[in-house]
Write a protein that holds these residues in place. Structure first.
Motif, PDB file in Angstrom:
ATOM      1  N   TRP A  64     -19.469 -43.952  87.448  1.00  0.00           N
ATOM      2  CA  TRP A  64     -20.652 -44.053  88.294  1.00  0.00           C
ATOM      3  C   TRP A  64     -21.599 -45.064  87.673  1.00  0.00           C
ATOM      4  O   TRP A  64     -21.907 -44.982  86.487  1.00  0.00           O
ATOM      5  N   LEU A  65     -22.026 -46.013  88.472  1.00  0.00           N
ATOM      6  CA  LEU A  65     -23.033 -46.982  88.062  1.00  0.00           C
ATOM      7  C   LEU A  65     -24.308 -46.728  88.836  1.00  0.00           C
ATOM      8  O   LEU A  65     -24.259 -46.430  90.036  1.00  0.00           O
ATOM      9  N   ALA A  66     -25.445 -46.865  88.171  1.00  0.00           N
ATOM     10  CA  ALA A  66     -26.721 -46.722  88.864  1.00  0.00           C
ATOM     11  C   ALA A  66     -26.918 -47.880  89.843  1.00  0.00           C
ATOM     12  O   ALA A  66     -27.602 -47.734  90.850  1.00  0.00           O
ATOM     13  N   ASP A  67     -26.271 -49.020  89.554  1.00  0.00           N
ATOM     14  CA  ASP A  67     -26.400 -50.206  90.411  1.00  0.00           C
ATOM     15  C   ASP A  67     -25.070 -50.971  90.378  1.00  0.00           C
ATOM     16  O   ASP A  67     -24.645 -51.425  89.314  1.00  0.00           O
ATOM     17  N   MET A  68     -24.429 -51.110  91.516  1.00  0.00           N
ATOM     18  CA  MET A  68     -23.132 -51.791  91.568  1.00  0.00           C
ATOM     19  C   MET A  68     -23.212 -53.263  91.162  1.00  0.00           C
ATOM     20  O   MET A  68     -22.183 -53.869  90.854  1.00  0.00           O
ATOM     21  N   ASP A  70     -24.023 -54.138  88.435  1.00  0.00           N
ATOM     22  CA  ASP A  70     -23.625 -54.097  87.020  1.00  0.00           C
ATOM     23  C   ASP A  70     -22.114 -53.960  86.841  1.00  0.00           C
ATOM     24  O   ASP A  70     -21.626 -53.810  85.719  1.00  0.00           O
ATOM     25  N   PHE A  71     -21.359 -54.013  87.938  1.00  0.00           N
ATOM     26  CA  PHE A  71     -19.914 -53.799  87.910  1.00  0.00           C
ATOM     27  C   PHE A  71     -19.203 -54.741  86.933  1.00  0.00           C
ATOM     28  O   PHE A  71     -18.406 -54.304  86.108  1.00  0.00           O
ATOM     29  N   ALA A  72     -19.486 -56.021  86.993  1.00  0.00           N
ATOM     30  CA  ALA A  72     -18.812 -57.006  86.122  1.00  0.00           C
ATOM     31  C   ALA A  72     -19.147 -56.772  84.652  1.00  0.00           C
ATOM     32  O   ALA A  72     -18.269 -56.856  83.790  1.00  0.00           O
ATOM     33  N   GLU A  73     -20.407 -56.462  84.358  1.00  0.00           N
ATOM     34  CA  GLU A  73     -20.818 -56.227  82.963  1.00  0.00           C
ATOM     35  C   GLU A  73     -20.122 -54.988  82.400  1.00  0.00           C
ATOM     36  O   GLU A  73     -19.654 -54.993  81.258  1.00  0.00           O
ATOM     37  N   MET A  74     -20.032 -53.927  83.187  1.00  0.00           N
ATOM     38  CA  MET A  74     -19.331 -52.715  82.750  1.00  0.00           C
ATOM     39  C   MET A  74     -17.854 -53.019  82.552  1.00  0.00           C
ATOM     40  O   MET A  74     -17.254 -52.637  81.551  1.00  0.00           O
ATOM     41  N   ASN A  75     -17.242 -53.735  83.510  1.00  0.00           N
ATOM     42  CA  ASN A  75     -15.811 -54.040  83.417  1.00  0.00           C
ATOM     43  C   ASN A  75     -15.476 -54.911  82.206  1.00  0.00           C
ATOM     44  O   ASN A  75     -14.377 -54.790  81.657  1.00  0.00           O
ATOM     45  N   ALA A  76     -16.383 -55.767  81.783  1.00  0.00           N
ATOM     46  CA  ALA A  76     -16.138 -56.600  80.605  1.00  0.00           C
ATOM     47  C   ALA A  76     -15.914 -55.733  79.370  1.00  0.00           C
ATOM     48  O   ALA A  76     -15.055 -56.022  78.532  1.00  0.00           O
ATOM     49  N   VAL A  77     -16.646 -54.638  79.268  1.00  0.00           N
ATOM     50  CA  VAL A  77     -16.467 -53.696  78.150  1.00  0.00           C
ATOM     51  C   VAL A  77     -15.227 -52.847  78.393  1.00  0.00           C
ATOM     52  O   VAL A  77     -14.387 -52.666  77.504  1.00  0.00           O
ATOM     53  N   TRP A  78     -15.105 -52.316  79.593  1.00  0.00           N
ATOM     54  CA  TRP A  78     -13.971 -51.456  79.949  1.00  0.00           C
ATOM     55  C   TRP A  78     -12.642 -52.146  79.675  1.00  0.00           C
ATOM     56  O   TRP A  78     -11.730 -51.567  79.081  1.00  0.00           O
ATOM     57  N   ASP A  79     -12.522 -53.399  80.106  1.00  0.00           N
ATOM     58  CA  ASP A  79     -11.254 -54.120  80.000  1.00  0.00           C
ATOM     59  C   ASP A  79     -10.796 -54.308  78.557  1.00  0.00           C
ATOM     60  O   ASP A  79      -9.596 -54.370  78.297  1.00  0.00           O
ATOM     61  N   CYS A  92     -14.778 -46.378  91.017  1.00  0.00           N
ATOM     62  CA  CYS A  92     -16.110 -46.733  90.544  1.00  0.00           C
ATOM     63  C   CYS A  92     -17.034 -46.801  91.747  1.00  0.00           C
ATOM     64  O   CYS A  92     -16.699 -47.419  92.759  1.00  0.00           O
ATOM     65  N   GLY A  93     -18.175 -46.139  91.622  1.00  0.00           N
ATOM     66  CA  GLY A  93     -19.130 -46.143  92.715  1.00  0.00           C
ATOM     67  C   GLY A  93     -20.553 -46.150  92.200  1.00  0.00           C
ATOM     68  O   GLY A  93     -20.797 -46.071  90.994  1.00  0.00           O
ATOM     69  N   GLU A  94     -21.472 -46.245  93.118  1.00  0.00           N
ATOM     70  CA  GLU A  94     -22.897 -46.242  92.776  1.00  0.00           C
ATOM     71  C   GLU A  94     -23.473 -44.864  93.051  1.00  0.00           C
ATOM     72  O   GLU A  94     -23.170 -44.251  94.076  1.00  0.00           O
ATOM     73  N   ALA A  95     -24.280 -44.385  92.108  1.00  0.00           N
ATOM     74  CA  ALA A  95     -24.900 -43.062  92.263  1.00  0.00           C
ATOM     75  C   ALA A  95     -26.220 -43.028  91.501  1.00  0.00           C
ATOM     76  O   ALA A  95     -26.404 -43.736  90.512  1.00  0.00           O
ATOM     77  N   GLU A 101     -33.162 -43.945  83.001  1.00  0.00           N
ATOM     78  CA  GLU A 101     -32.713 -44.968  82.050  1.00  0.00           C
ATOM     79  C   GLU A 101     -31.185 -45.108  81.993  1.00  0.00           C
ATOM     80  O   GLU A 101     -30.659 -46.057  81.423  1.00  0.00           O
ATOM     81  N   LEU A 102     -30.464 -44.163  82.590  1.00  0.00           N
ATOM     82  CA  LEU A 102     -29.001 -44.220  82.566  1.00  0.00           C
ATOM     83  C   LEU A 102     -28.490 -45.233  83.568  1.00  0.00           C
ATOM     84  O   LEU A 102     -28.946 -45.305  84.699  1.00  0.00           O
ATOM     85  N   LYS A 103     -27.492 -46.009  83.114  1.00  0.00           N
ATOM     86  CA  LYS A 103     -26.915 -47.055  83.948  1.00  0.00           C
ATOM     87  C   LYS A 103     -25.446 -46.794  84.281  1.00  0.00           C
ATOM     88  O   LYS A 103     -24.919 -47.348  85.242  1.00  0.00           O
ATOM     89  N   VAL A 104     -24.768 -45.965  83.482  1.00  0.00           N
ATOM     90  CA  VAL A 104     -23.331 -45.728  83.669  1.00  0.00           C
ATOM     91  C   VAL A 104     -22.962 -44.326  83.196  1.00  0.00           C
ATOM     92  O   VAL A 104     -23.526 -43.819  82.219  1.00  0.00           O
ATOM     93  N   GLU A 105     -22.035 -43.704  83.902  1.00  0.00           N
ATOM     94  CA  GLU A 105     -21.458 -42.411  83.508  1.00  0.00           C
ATOM     95  C   GLU A 105     -19.953 -42.483  83.750  1.00  0.00           C
ATOM     96  O   GLU A 105     -19.512 -43.005  84.776  1.00  0.00           O
ATOM     97  N   VAL A 106     -19.184 -41.954  82.802  1.00  0.00           N
ATOM     98  CA  VAL A 106     -17.716 -42.008  82.869  1.00  0.00           C
ATOM     99  C   VAL A 106     -17.162 -40.595  82.794  1.00  0.00           C
ATOM    100  O   VAL A 106     -17.548 -39.809  81.914  1.00  0.00           O
ATOM    101  N   ILE A 107     -16.260 -40.272  83.718  1.00  0.00           N
ATOM    102  CA  ILE A 107     -15.610 -38.960  83.774  1.00  0.00           C
ATOM    103  C   ILE A 107     -14.107 -39.175  83.633  1.00  0.00           C
ATOM    104  O   ILE A 107     -13.510 -39.924  84.418  1.00  0.00           O
ATOM    105  N   VAL A 108     -13.489 -38.521  82.656  1.00  0.00           N
ATOM    106  CA  VAL A 108     -12.094 -38.763  82.321  1.00  0.00           C
ATOM    107  C   VAL A 108     -11.254 -37.497  82.474  1.00  0.00           C
ATOM    108  O   VAL A 108     -11.671 -36.413  82.060  1.00  0.00           O
ATOM    109  N   THR A 109     -10.058 -37.679  83.030  1.00  0.00           N
ATOM    110  CA  THR A 109      -9.014 -36.659  83.054  1.00  0.00           C
ATOM    111  C   THR A 109      -7.810 -37.263  82.335  1.00  0.00           C
ATOM    112  O   THR A 109      -7.432 -38.400  82.623  1.00  0.00           O
TER     113      THR A 109
END
Length: 112
Positions: A64-68, A70-79, A92-95, A101-109
């Motif tokens: 979840w991103l607070a603002d989509m 930021d998708f590319a910036e998050m993916n640069a770290v993720w990748d 990945c969605g916006e919520a 102050e939170l910009k990203v949340e990650v939920i893993v299974t």
């Protein structure tokens, strides 16, 4: 059998059942999306280890991103974090996140 780790009245940080570990949503510290993503994924690493799992065993990730925007910036770290050949199913969605102050949340299974 269901195993729960670091359980409070509200939630467990990890729930394990039938070979699958469900991690609670993780957020990170930092000013930028990249900083928060790096910190968040570090916390995921710690929980995966505690669950007897690893990045290579991730099955599904929801981000979840607070603002989509930021998708590319998050993916640069993720990748750079996801092991090559072991990418999980991912959404990945916006919520609106729990704190402003939170910009990203990650939920893993993951399997364990």
């Amino acid at each position: 059998m269901i195993e729960r780790f670091e359980t409070s009245q509200r939630m467990s940080k990890i729930v394990k059942h039938n070979g699958v570990a469900y991690l609670c949503g993780q957020v990170g510290d930092g000013e930028t999306v990249a900083e928060q993503t790096r910190d968040c994924l570090s916390r995921v690493d710690a929980l995966l280890e505690k669950a007897g799992s690893s990045r290579e065993k991730m099955l599904q990730v929801v981000i979840w991103l607070a603002d989509m925007s930021d998708f590319a910036e998050m993916n640069a770290v993720w990748d750079t974090w996801v092991p090559e050949g072991h990418a999980p199913a991912r959404a990945c969605g916006e919520a609106k996140l729990a704190r402003a102050e939170l910009k990203v949340e990650v939920i893993v299974t993951a399997a364990y």
